[in-house]
Design an enzyme around this catalytic site. Structure first.
Site, short mmCIF file in Angstrom:
data_model
loop_
_atom_site.label_atom_id
_atom_site.label_comp_id
_atom_site.label_asym_id
_atom_site.label_seq_id
_atom_site.Cartn_x
_atom_site.Cartn_y
_atom_site.Cartn_z
N GLU A 3 0.82 -1.22 0.00
CA GLU A 3 0.00 0.00 0.00
C GLU A 3 0.86 1.27 0.00
O GLU A 3 0.65 2.17 0.80
CB GLU A 3 -0.94 0.01 1.21
CG GLU A 3 -1.84 -1.22 1.30
CD GLU A 3 -2.93 -1.10 2.36
OE1 GLU A 3 -2.70 -0.40 3.37
OE2 GLU A 3 -4.01 -1.68 2.16
N GLU A 16 -6.19 -8.22 -0.15
CA GLU A 16 -6.64 -8.31 1.25
C GLU A 16 -8.13 -8.03 1.30
O GLU A 16 -8.61 -7.07 0.70
CB GLU A 16 -5.93 -7.26 2.13
CG GLU A 16 -4.43 -7.43 2.26
CD GLU A 16 -3.80 -6.38 3.19
OE1 GLU A 16 -4.53 -5.66 3.90
OE2 GLU A 16 -2.56 -6.28 3.19
#
Ligand code: NAG
Ligand code: NAG
Ligand code: NAG
Ligand code: NAG
Ligand code: NAG
Ligand code: NAG
Length: 481
Positions: free
Chosen positions: A122, A269
């Site tokens: 991220e 995720e």
């Protein structure tokens, strides 16, 4: 008659075959993070994955002992380069070394089935203020080029696990079809997507309905789940009844807008935490997975992308040493507890049967002893200070608002803090003193809702460290006497 029973037998065998096939859900993986004070041995965890038919795993580094445990298993592995190591990968020679040491070394018959390299984690998160924006794309290019040069580029793809805040729909038209990449990273994202597409690498995104609910006041609770209770959002004749689909399709539209509407997408995720917030609890986690898993098994996909979606649940185990900057829930994402035991019923085949996953086997625990507040202590003036100390070095998040241990009295939560610190310190007796405010007990002081847990025994190495240390101290004492 005989023919008849033979064909019955045939049908029975066939349906058994079909059933066993069913137990392995196509496209389902898990994230295995290891930011825990006490870790289960890698072999134990790999056995858990096998026992549950989980065939894909996403890691957050390329730790050697972890990877070795996957040797010969055929489980697909995503290894990773943490954000902090992205800068080093700007040097192509360094990237080549990374690939050699952490990918190609395992690439042999009976080795590890590495399928992806995650470049960063991220990295474009808004809260990072652009820290990793310059390094990510060049690092991605160097890694994929090094993979290609090493001759494994057809099998191993480099991708960047992105968070869903790299794209959005404009304020005025908050519908998925209006999705675009975030203006400050739009050029970067376009170049990245172009490069990944040239190399047949997938886009990887993390989608968290829980965070949508947590982060926006007035977010309709039902919209975070899949049971259709929410007021639908209308978008060009498509009705969206859950934020997962809407979010995923916002990405599909963002990719389309830059000319890559068909790029494969994997969900790196997705999951629901079970503690640390009013909405983070076991019932909500059950509700979420009971919606998600059947869709995965049925290859439902989303309105813009019907079909199979490769997904990695977050996460496998609770991680009591993670930062709680995002919130107290951050340490409670596991579908398994810290000790590898299942928290709630979960049917990975998507049939929503009332079954539990197979837990970790042969887990070694510390002794059945707890540390508690001593109400007879003479000096109470340092109580708060000691509790703060315990909670700085151990995980007290279950004591927070909306969490499993919030309903205890003051003595109860002091005991909780003291015990969790004591356990984190491997039940070292000195860790149950707190300036005379604590005492040891053999009585299980758990309550109906609050578990005073016993930690798992650390690996031999970790226990050996204090032992070696005291040996050195003893030796030194002899020297000085
Ligand atoms: C391989 O991965 C490990 C763990 O992520 C990392 O510490 C190490 O630097 C990598 N090796 C090389 C040669 O880059
Ligand atoms: C990003 O900026 C904010 C506000 O200036 C600051 O509070 C935060 O610590 C910064 N985060 C990082 C990772 O630099
Ligand atoms: C990224 O590069 C730009 C342009 O060279 C520079 O202005 C910026 O400071 C760099 N950002 C970081 C975090 O290094
Ligand atoms: C501890 O117990 C008291 C109740 O007396 C409560 O008000 C408080 O919020 C609890 N939690 C913590 C972390 O102190
Ligand atoms: C302590 O008690 C709780 C609640 O009854 C129970 O769930 C837990 O297994 C017990 N722990 C041990 C180590 O016996
Ligand atoms: C406490 O831990 C036990 C296992 O030791 C588990 O069965 C039980 O569900 C847990 N209870 C809570 C409230 O988390």
């Amino acid at each position: 008659m005989w023919v008849n029973s033979a064909s019955y037998l045939m049908i029975w065998v066939l349906s058994l075959l079909l059933l066993s096939d069913n137990s392995k859900v196509e496209g389902l993986g898990v994230n295995w993070g290891t930011q825990a004070n006490h870790k289960l041995p890698p072999n134990t965890v790999v056995q858990m994955l096998k026992d549950n038919g989980i065939q894909k795993v996403k890691l957050f580094d390329a730790d050697e002992s972890t990877l070795s445990a996957f040797s010969g298993t055929n489980i697909e592995v995503m290894v990773a380069i943490p954000n902090g190591e992205l800068n080093a990968m700007l040097d192509y020679k360094r990237a080549q070394k990374w690939v050699e040491k952490n990918v190609t070394r395992y690439h042999f018959r009976g080795g590890v089935n590495i399928k992806y390299v995650a470049v960063g984690n991220e990295p474009f998160l808004k809260s990072y203020n652009g820290t990793f924006e310059n390094a990510t794309l060049p690092a991605l290019k160097n890694i994929q080029n090094a993979l290609n040069e090493a001759g494994v580029g057809d099998i191993v793809k480099a991708t960047v696990p992105l968070n869903a805040d790299v794209y959005e729909s404009p304020q005025g038209t908050p519908v998925p079809s209006a999705g675009r990449f975030r203006p400050d990273v739009a050029d970067l994202m376009t170049q990245m997507v172009q490069f990944m597409s040239q190399n047949n690498a997938p886009f990887s995104v993390n989608i968290y309905p829980f965070l949508s609910l947590y982060g926006s006041v007035g977010f309709p609770v039902d919209y975070a789940f899949f049971d259709g209770g929410a007021e639908p959002i209308q978008d060009n004749g498509i009705q969206y009844t859950n934020v997962f689909d809407a979010n995923f399709d916002t990405l599909v539209s963002s990719l389309k807008a830059v000319g890559f509407g068909d790029m494969p997408i994997i969900v790196g995720e997705v999951g629901w935490p079970t503690n640390g917030d009013v909405n983070a609890n076991i019932n909500n986690a059950i509700r979420f997975y009971r919606g998600l898993l059947p869709r995965l098994a049925a290859n439902t996909g989303t309105p813009l992308r019907p079909g199979n979606i490769e997904m990695y649940l977050f996460g496998l185990l609770d991680e009591d040493a993670k930062t709680i900057a995002p919130g107290n829930f951050e340490r409670h994402w596991g579908i398994f507890r810290y000790d590898g035991q299942p928290k709630f019923p979960m049917d990975l085949t998507g049939q929503n049967r009332d079954v539990y996953l197979v837990g970790a086997k042969d887990v070694k625990y510390l002794e059945n002893q707890w540390c508690e507040f001593n109400p007879n202590a003479k000096d109470m003036s340092k109580l708060q200070e000691n509790m703060n100390y315990a909670c700085t070095f151990a995980d007290c998040t279950p004591l927070g608002y909306g969490s499993s241990c919030q309903n205890m009295d003051t003595n109860g939560n002091i005991s909780y803090a003291f015990n969790v610190y004591f356990q984190t310190q491997n039940q070292n007796l000195e860790a149950c003193n707190f300036q005379g405010l604590a005492r040891l007990t053999m009585k299980n002081i758990s309550t109906d809702t609050c578990n005073f847990t016993i930690q798992i025994a650390s690996s031999a190495l970790r226990i050996a460290v204090p032992a070696a240390f005291s040996l050195i101290i003893t030796a030194l004492m002899y020297l000085f006497l």
